[in-house]
Design an enzyme around this catalytic site. Sequence first.
Site, PDB file in Angstrom:
ATOM      1  N   GLY A 149       3.299 -11.220  -6.042  1.00  0.00           N
ATOM      2  CA  GLY A 149       2.789  -9.878  -5.836  1.00  0.00           C
ATOM      3  C   GLY A 149       3.459  -8.899  -6.781  1.00  0.00           C
ATOM      4  CB  CYS A 150       2.366  -5.625  -8.118  1.00  0.00           C
ATOM      5  SG  CYS A 150       1.577  -4.951  -6.638  1.00  0.00           S
ATOM      6  CE1 TYR A 151       4.952  -1.124  -4.186  1.00  0.00           C
ATOM      7  CE2 TYR A 151       3.376  -2.178  -2.710  1.00  0.00           C
ATOM      8  CZ  TYR A 151       3.860  -1.029  -3.332  1.00  0.00           C
ATOM      9  OH  TYR A 151       3.251   0.176  -3.104  1.00  0.00           O
TER      10      TYR A 151
END
Length: 346
Positions: A149-151
């Site tokens: 994921g980006c986070y």
Amino acid sequence: MIKVGVIGATGYVGIEIVRLLQNHPQAEVTVAVSQSFVGQKISDVYPSLRNICDIECQDLNMDAIYDKADVFITALPHGISKEVIPYLLEKGKRVIDHSGDFRYKSVEVYEKWYKLKHEMPELLNEAVYGLPELYRDQIKNARLVANPGCYPTCSILGIAPLLANDIIDTKNIIIDAVSGVSGAGRKTDLPYQFCECDENFKAYGVATHRHTSEIEQELSFIAGEEILISFTPHLAPIKRGMLCTTYANLKKDISTSELLDLYKKHYDGEFFVRVLGEGKLPEVKYVAGSNFIDIGLVVDKRLNRVIVLSALDNLMKGAAGQAVQDLNIMYGIPEQTGLSAPGLYL
């Protein structure tokens, strides 16, 4: 030439993959799947691709598409891969998946945070977490890569050197993160409408965001002990970009310059990780449109605490760009191929 199939090609992540591969010298998009735009040219859905990529969007008919590509990049919602990925693997295809379905080593953790029953637990041990800076050697030969994921990408890379070198107290880590609206995907839901987002700044998923568990899993692997974090995501009125601010208590007296030297040593040779000099801090403007992550930090001597800031483009290093980076690794191509462009800035 590597033949690439993109499943979910007309979402924001999918179309970013299509766009990136137009300038890749050793890969080409040979099939684009989009349930919403079957029969339409992808350049009709995204006119910016006219005369660049005019292939027709296909239905998700596995029997009809599997032999059109060597590797498939899937950008589908969580929980619906059960009819896609096992089929592709059985046909000898390699897969880079963007859902959360294969990022976890524990079925129980996945089911708790995603509120879904995992239909393919037998693939969890085989799937490789697609963060090159941590798992490059495993990605090389993987059949199934779970793109982070980006986070998690922004958070993990921001704090990894501190945990790897046993510099911080592991019991009180706080991460505040801010994402652009494209991180929610191509939705028409009310919270992402222009009038709801513009001139607004808000937190969401406080203490419950599913990426918390993904970050904790990887930080625990790095530290060699169970790590729990306090993670709060925010939505900012920008299209793309992400900034994570991580707070951690130091175990010893150490200066900002010493920690920056440690970071530079830790990420030595990592083309896409840029550790900034003392007195300089990351900004979204400098990474938007690129596959770079910028990292800076400051030691707060009063509290004996380090504050780490990391910034990336949520659609690039946080998703599509990282998928292309993984693709390059899987096929023995230099990692920066097709990805070395700087940020857009304006």
